[in-house]
Design an enzyme around this catalytic site. Structure first.
Site, PDB file in Angstrom:
ATOM      1  N   GLY A   8       0.839  -1.201   0.000  1.00 50.39           N
ATOM      2  CA  GLY A   8       0.000   0.000   0.000  1.00 50.39           C
ATOM      3  C   GLY A   8       0.868   1.242   0.000  1.00 50.39           C
ATOM      4  O   GLY A   8       0.472   2.291   0.516  1.00 50.39           O
ATOM      5  N   HIS A 131     -13.968  10.864  10.990  1.00 49.81           N
ATOM      6  CA  HIS A 131     -12.850  10.662  10.068  1.00 49.81           C
ATOM      7  C   HIS A 131     -13.021  11.463   8.790  1.00 49.81           C
ATOM      8  O   HIS A 131     -14.120  11.919   8.464  1.00 49.81           O
ATOM      9  CB  HIS A 131     -12.719   9.181   9.708  1.00 49.81           C
ATOM     10  CG  HIS A 131     -12.019   8.373  10.751  1.00 49.81           C
ATOM     11  ND1 HIS A 131     -12.658   7.876  11.853  1.00 49.81           N
ATOM     12  CD2 HIS A 131     -10.724   7.980  10.853  1.00 49.81           C
ATOM     13  CE1 HIS A 131     -11.794   7.209  12.610  1.00 49.81           C
ATOM     14  NE2 HIS A 131     -10.609   7.263  12.023  1.00 49.81           N
ATOM     15  N   LYS A 135     -12.421   7.578   3.854  1.00 47.00           N
ATOM     16  CA  LYS A 135     -12.294   6.306   4.585  1.00 47.00           C
ATOM     17  C   LYS A 135     -13.310   5.281   4.069  1.00 47.00           C
ATOM     18  O   LYS A 135     -14.489   5.595   3.893  1.00 47.00           O
ATOM     19  CB  LYS A 135     -12.501   6.557   6.086  1.00 47.00           C
ATOM     20  CG  LYS A 135     -12.303   5.327   6.932  1.00 47.00           C
ATOM     21  CD  LYS A 135     -12.114   5.680   8.394  1.00 47.00           C
ATOM     22  CE  LYS A 135     -11.970   4.431   9.246  1.00 47.00           C
ATOM     23  NZ  LYS A 135     -10.864   3.567   8.806  1.00 47.00           N
TER      24      LYS A 135
HETATM   25  N1  LIG Z   1      -3.781   1.160  12.302  1.00 46.05           N
HETATM   26  C1  LIG Z   1      -3.652   2.474  12.160  1.00 46.05           C
HETATM   27  O1  LIG Z   1      -3.040   3.168  12.987  1.00 46.05           O
HETATM   28  C2  LIG Z   1      -4.246   3.122  10.946  1.00 46.05           C
HETATM   29  C3  LIG Z   1      -4.948   2.352  10.056  1.00 46.05           C
HETATM   30  N2  LIG Z   1      -5.424   2.893   8.905  1.00 46.05           N
HETATM   31  C4  LIG Z   1      -6.043   1.956   7.985  1.00 46.05           C
HETATM   32  O2  LIG Z   1      -5.128   1.688   6.926  1.00 46.05           O
HETATM   33  C5  LIG Z   1      -5.840   1.354   5.734  1.00 46.05           C
HETATM   34  C6  LIG Z   1      -5.347   2.240   4.594  1.00 46.05           C
HETATM   35  O3  LIG Z   1      -5.687   3.587   4.861  1.00 46.05           O
HETATM   36  P1  LIG Z   1      -5.203   4.761   3.892  1.00 46.05           P
HETATM   37  O4  LIG Z   1      -3.724   4.747   3.771  1.00 46.05           O
HETATM   38  O5  LIG Z   1      -5.901   5.986   4.346  1.00 46.05           O
HETATM   39  O6  LIG Z   1      -5.847   4.282   2.503  1.00 46.05           O
HETATM   40  P2  LIG Z   1      -5.386   4.658   1.008  1.00 46.05           P
HETATM   41  O7  LIG Z   1      -6.563   4.349   0.147  1.00 46.05           O
HETATM   42  O8  LIG Z   1      -4.808   6.025   0.962  1.00 46.05           O
HETATM   43  O9  LIG Z   1      -4.193   3.639   0.716  1.00 46.05           O
HETATM   44  C7  LIG Z   1      -4.370   2.280   0.451  1.00 46.05           C
HETATM   45  C8  LIG Z   1      -3.350   1.892  -0.601  1.00 46.05           C
HETATM   46  O10 LIG Z   1      -3.406   0.478  -0.763  1.00 46.05           O
HETATM   47  C9  LIG Z   1      -3.301   0.209  -2.144  1.00 46.05           C
HETATM   48  N3  LIG Z   1      -3.793  -1.135  -2.440  1.00 46.05           N
HETATM   49  C10 LIG Z   1      -5.053  -1.538  -2.657  1.00 46.05           C
HETATM   50  N4  LIG Z   1      -5.087  -2.850  -2.920  1.00 46.05           N
HETATM   51  C11 LIG Z   1      -3.806  -3.293  -2.833  1.00 46.05           C
HETATM   52  C12 LIG Z   1      -3.199  -4.557  -2.990  1.00 46.05           C
HETATM   53  N5  LIG Z   1      -3.921  -5.656  -3.283  1.00 46.05           N
HETATM   54  N6  LIG Z   1      -1.854  -4.659  -2.811  1.00 46.05           N
HETATM   55  C13 LIG Z   1      -1.113  -3.581  -2.520  1.00 46.05           C
HETATM   56  N7  LIG Z   1      -1.641  -2.336  -2.380  1.00 46.05           N
HETATM   57  C14 LIG Z   1      -2.973  -2.207  -2.524  1.00 46.05           C
HETATM   58  C15 LIG Z   1      -4.091   1.317  -2.819  1.00 46.05           C
HETATM   59  O11 LIG Z   1      -3.767   1.446  -4.199  1.00 46.05           O
HETATM   60  C16 LIG Z   1      -3.637   2.510  -1.990  1.00 46.05           C
HETATM   61  O12 LIG Z   1      -2.461   3.102  -2.521  1.00 46.05           O
HETATM   62  C17 LIG Z   1      -7.313   1.506   6.084  1.00 46.05           C
HETATM   63  O13 LIG Z   1      -7.846   0.248   6.445  1.00 46.05           O
HETATM   64  C18 LIG Z   1      -7.289   2.425   7.297  1.00 46.05           C
HETATM   65  O14 LIG Z   1      -8.409   2.289   8.120  1.00 46.05           O
HETATM   66  C19 LIG Z   1      -5.259   4.207   8.619  1.00 46.05           C
HETATM   67  C20 LIG Z   1      -4.613   5.036   9.490  1.00 46.05           C
HETATM   68  C21 LIG Z   1      -4.044   4.562  10.723  1.00 46.05           C
HETATM   69  O1  LIG Z   2      -8.722   5.271   7.858  1.00 50.61           O
HETATM   70  C1  LIG Z   2      -8.140   5.996   8.697  1.00 50.61           C
HETATM   71  O2  LIG Z   2      -7.766   7.139   8.442  1.00 50.61           O
HETATM   72  C2  LIG Z   2      -7.893   5.445  10.031  1.00 50.61           C
HETATM   73  N1  LIG Z   2      -8.147   4.187  10.242  1.00 50.61           N
HETATM   74  C3  LIG Z   2      -7.959   3.481  11.457  1.00 50.61           C
HETATM   75  C4  LIG Z   2      -9.285   3.015  11.996  1.00 50.61           C
HETATM   76  O3  LIG Z   2     -10.173   2.630  11.205  1.00 50.61           O
HETATM   77  O4  LIG Z   2      -9.454   2.989  13.212  1.00 50.61           O
HETATM   78  C5  LIG Z   2      -7.115   4.245  12.453  1.00 50.61           C
HETATM   79  C6  LIG Z   2      -7.374   5.723  12.472  1.00 50.61           C
HETATM   80  O5  LIG Z   2      -8.616   5.933  13.016  1.00 50.61           O
HETATM   81  C7  LIG Z   2      -7.265   6.298  11.073  1.00 50.61           C
END
Ligand SMILES: NC(=O)C1=CN([C@@H]2O[C@H](COP(=O)(O)OP(=O)(O)OC[C@H]3O[C@@H](n4cnc5c(N)ncnc54)[C@H](O)[C@@H]3O)[C@@H](O)[C@H]2O)C=CC1
Ligand SMILES: O=C(O)C1=N[C@H](C(=O)O)C[C@H](O)C1
Length: 246
Positions: A8, A131, A135
């Site tokens: 990603g 958010h 998302k």
């Molecule tokens: N655990 C944490 O602290 C956090 C978790 N998240 C989570 O992370 C995930 C991603 O969030 P964002 O970065 O905002 O999304 P985003 O949509 O900006 O990025 C996701 C990326 O994954 C890529 N992707 C999709 N399918 C793929 C595959 N099969 N193989 C490789 N890459 C692939 C997309 O092209 C995109 O570049 C979400 O589930 C979000 O909720 C987001 C922020 C913090």
């Molecule tokens: O998608 C996001 O941006 C985030 N995803 C995570 C969640 O679903 O809890 C972590 C954070 O809230 C940001």
């Protein structure tokens, strides 16, 4: 040096992880993979960080652990059945350790910890997460996990359901029910990631709020996970609480 691959890598979080890994003295960014790229590029890594999408993360994760790579996963969507599936791959011989955290923000982890502690002391509790509108999932993984922790703490303490006299409602008006806790999701331009846990008792309320102002805020937790995943005592670890001695 820990050799790190990012899945990603062109996304909002993935790009931030690439910058953080490149800035870490003890890590080397050896592979960046996004949608459509072959996973083979990750074979040179020791640890793979996944921030992709709930629909694809299970296939990514399976590939990683079956190739003996440790995985640090921030992608959301992990319910108990998905966690059991990961355990089944490991039981069948997949060598990689897995750390899955719905939120790597230190403040957010503390918010969940304090919410769990406070939950038995108040008759009412609801969670509101807010958010950015890009998302994909609702409620957020953090809100889902917070509600699970609160629900378990209340059940263990013998606290009954939150009082609620609603007998007529538009669908969704009272939010989703996660283990007996109402969870509400707001999607609003200008926001990043925010959550309030609202607790209410007799003549008092208690609000625990966390705000992530940028995505850099998640990076100390992600790098901690990358440093520790290979040596964690459990093959599958959920949340970074134990890494923070909480
Ligand atoms: N655990 C944490 O602290 C956090 C978790 N998240 C989570 O992370 C995930 C991603 O969030 P964002 O970065 O905002 O999304 P985003 O949509 O900006 O990025 C996701 C990326 O994954 C890529 N992707 C999709 N399918 C793929 C595959 N099969 N193989 C490789 N890459 C692939 C997309 O092209 C995109 O570049 C979400 O589930 C979000 O909720 C987001 C922020 C913090
Ligand atoms: O998608 C996001 O941006 C985030 N995803 C995570 C969640 O679903 O809890 C972590 C954070 O809230 C940001």
């Amino acid at each position: 040096m820990i050799k790190v691959g990012v899945l990603g890598a062109r996304g909002r979080m993935g790009a931030e992880v690439c910058r953080a890994v490149e800035g870490a003295d003890d890590m080397e960014l050896v592979a960046t993979v996004d949608q459509g790229d072959a996973l083979d590029a990750l074979e040179t890594a020791e640890v793979v960080v996944d921030f992709t999408h709930p629909d694809v993360v299970m296939d990514n994760l399976r590939w990683c652990v079956e190739h003996g790579l440790h995985a640090v996963v921030g992608t959301t969507g992990f319910d108990p059945s998905r966690l059991d599936t990961v355990r089944s791959w490991q039981a069948a011989g997949a060598k990689g350790n897995v750390l899955i955290a719905p939120n790597f923000g230190i403040g957010a982890v503390l918010m969940m910890h304090f919410a769990r502690k406070a939950a038995p002391f108040f008759e009412s509790v609801e969670v509101v997460e807010l958010h950015h509108p890009n998302k994909a999932d609702a409620p957020s993984g953090t809100a889902f996990r917070t509600a699970e922790l609160i629900g378990a703490a209340r059940a263990e303490a013998g606290v009954g359901p939150s009082p609620d006299a609603t007998t007529s409602e538009l669908p969704g008006a009272r939010g989703a029910d996660v283990d007996g806790v109402r969870v509400h999701a707001v999607r609003l331009s200008g926001l990043i990631a925010h959550q309030e846990v609202l607790l209410g008792g007799h003549g008092e309320t208690f609000t625990i709020r966390h705000d992530a102002m940028n995505r850099e805020s998640f990076m100390p937790g992600v790098l901690l996970g990358v440093r520790r995943v290979a040596e964690l005592p459990d093959r599958l670890t959920v949340g970074i609480e134990s890494l923070l001695d909480l």
